[in-house]
Motif scaffolding. Structure first.
Motif, mmCIF file in Angstrom:
data_model
loop_
_atom_site.group_PDB
_atom_site.id
_atom_site.type_symbol
_atom_site.label_atom_id
_atom_site.label_comp_id
_atom_site.label_asym_id
_atom_site.label_seq_id
_atom_site.Cartn_x
_atom_site.Cartn_y
_atom_site.Cartn_z
ATOM 1 N N SER A 1 0.825 -1.214 0.000
ATOM 2 C CA SER A 1 0.000 0.000 0.000
ATOM 3 C C SER A 1 0.854 1.257 0.000
ATOM 4 N N VAL A 2 2.100 1.137 0.460
ATOM 5 C CA VAL A 2 2.996 2.290 0.543
ATOM 6 C C VAL A 2 3.542 2.670 -0.832
ATOM 7 N N ALA A 3 3.826 1.662 -1.678
ATOM 8 C CA ALA A 3 4.526 1.908 -2.942
ATOM 9 C C ALA A 3 3.865 2.957 -3.832
ATOM 10 N N PRO A 4 2.539 2.882 -4.112
ATOM 11 C CA PRO A 4 1.951 3.873 -5.016
ATOM 12 C C PRO A 4 1.846 5.277 -4.418
ATOM 13 N N LEU A 5 2.029 5.390 -3.111
ATOM 14 C CA LEU A 5 1.922 6.699 -2.443
ATOM 15 C C LEU A 5 3.274 7.203 -1.952
ATOM 16 N N LEU A 6 4.340 6.497 -2.300
ATOM 17 C CA LEU A 6 5.648 6.821 -1.727
ATOM 18 C C LEU A 6 6.108 8.228 -2.089
ATOM 19 N N ASP A 7 5.938 8.645 -3.343
ATOM 20 C CA ASP A 7 6.341 9.994 -3.744
ATOM 21 C C ASP A 7 5.556 11.051 -2.977
ATOM 22 N N THR A 8 4.249 10.831 -2.821
ATOM 23 C CA THR A 8 3.401 11.774 -2.092
ATOM 24 C C THR A 8 3.829 11.877 -0.638
ATOM 25 N N ILE A 9 4.060 10.727 0.001
ATOM 26 C CA ILE A 9 4.477 10.710 1.400
ATOM 27 C C ILE A 9 5.826 11.396 1.562
ATOM 28 N N GLN A 10 6.727 11.102 0.639
ATOM 29 C CA GLN A 10 8.067 11.684 0.707
ATOM 30 C C GLN A 10 8.023 13.200 0.609
ATOM 31 N N GLN A 11 7.229 13.723 -0.310
ATOM 32 C CA GLN A 11 7.110 15.163 -0.470
ATOM 33 C C GLN A 11 6.405 15.808 0.721
#
Length: 384
Positions: free
Chosen positions: A23-33
């Motif tokens: 579940s983290v993979a598709p949102l990783l860029d969003t979370i990182q930013q």
């Protein structure tokens, strides 16, 4: 308890063993930013659970001895559910790291115990592993494909990660019904088979196989983008890689359970996976390549899980062999995605990383041949 309840219980625990990671993979860029995370820290959110799965898998047999097989699975499920749910309350970097760790511990302990559960309740039906792996594929694919739309709908990534705790709550309703007592008439203590050469071969095979799976999961989309495709197309091809594993994870082990030939089938799946990677190196159609890699991986994983079951004669031994193979195997596999990243940083290209993956798959094939030619007649007979 009726047999269909055991199948439902197996489905419910298995479907919970991947969403905390995928579940983290598709949102990783969003979370990182959003949190200002470094690339290294962001990578920990997917690498740490896999590493923990390896480190804590060997503890599964001790936990089973202390609280019982079924209760050990239940407690692992509670840990996974709590870790997933906490992500909806505190959107901070330390919390995400802690929940990644806790989820990895729960998944690492549950994996070998599920193998023991299959051996205990389906001793003559190793093909039930197909239910296990299909359920994991469904959980992984659902979390990969639905987390981003949930985020788009709610405008917040925290509930998009935490919502997968619902699967854990549903599973807990069923698993809490299992007793926590040990089975009588069977040896309570079983050591990990560190002195068995075949156990080491299975460990190495599991590690190399998983390293390819997690490398493609983590880097498949960027590799496709480097071939000139946009992120949407690359993401859809990665989804195809996941989805093709659902039917192959069920059909291939079912056929092996019915007709046998586990080792030739392993080699065949390896050849299919190798063909897909070579197609990427040659710059061929990436969708076809990802489907081939997914088809091969979808057969390799359930058969790798089946090996400890057909190699042993009790659920304790099956759990011990699975704990050893998954423990060492997942530690090895955690190095796969890291290695791809290091090679890319050094060379600025994914080609050398793909060559490395080709070499790993070839080594995997060698190990399978060694397992085949050293198998005794009892093992070959239990393939049926």
């Amino acid at each position: 308890m009726k047999i269909w309840m055991y199948i439902i219980a197996l489905f419910l625990i298995s479907i919970n063993l991947r969403p905390a990671i995928t579940s983290v993979a598709p949102l990783l860029d969003t979370i990182q930013q959003d949190l200002g995370m470094s690339g290294t820290t962001a990578g920990l959110l997917t690498t740490l659970p896999v590493l923990c799965m390896g480190i804590f898998a060997p503890f599964a047999t001790k936990i089973s001895e202390r609280v019982g097989l079924e209760r050990g699975i239940f407690y692992s499920l509670v840990l996974i559910t709590i870790a997933t749910a906490l992500r909806g309350f505190f959107g901070t970097v330390p919390l995400l790291i802690v929940t990644a760790f806790l989820a990895g511990v729960g998944i690492g302990v549950a994996g070998p115990l599920v193998s023991g559960f299959i051996k205990q309740y389906f001793p003559t039906k190793p093909g039930v592993v197909g239910v296990y792996t299909v359920s994991m594929a469904i959980g992984a694919g659902s979390a990969t494909g639905i987390s981003a739309p949930i985020y788009e709908s709610l405008g917040n990534w925290e509930p998009a990660l935490a919502i997968w705790a619902v699967l854990g709550l549903a599973a807990m309703v069923v698993w809490i019904r299992f007793p926590g007592k040990k089975q009588s008439g069977l040896p309570e203590k079983t050591e990990l088979p560190w002195t068995s050469g075949r156990a080491w071969l299975i460990l190495l095979f599991f590690g190399l196989m998983s390293s390819i799976f997690y490398s493609v999961t983590a880097w498949g989309a960027p590799i496709i983008q480097s071939m000139g495709y946009n992120s949407v197309v690359a993401g859809s091809m990665l989804t195809a890689f996941v989805l093709i594993q659902i039917p192959s994870s069920f059909i291939i082990p079912s056929l092996v359970a019915r007709f046998g030939y586990v080792f030739p089938t392993l080699i065949g799946c390896t050849v299919i996976e190798l063909t897909g990677v070579i197609l990427l190196i040659a710059g061929g159609q990436p969708l076809v390549a990802m489907l081939l890699i997914g088809l091969g991986a979808g057969g390799l994983f359930p058969l790798a899980l089946m090996l400890p079951i057909i190699e042993t004669d009790s659920y304790q031994k099956a759990s011990a062999w699975a704990a050893m193979s998954q423990g060492g195997g997942y530690v090895i596999s955690a190095l796969g995605p890291l290695g791809v990243g290091v090679v890319y940083d050094l060379t600025g290209s994914y080609i050398n990383a793909l060559y490395g993956m080709t070499a790993i798959i070839c080594m995997m094939g060698v190990l399978q041949v060694m397992l085949w030619i050293t198998a005794d007649r009892t093992t070959l007979k239990k393939q049926h």
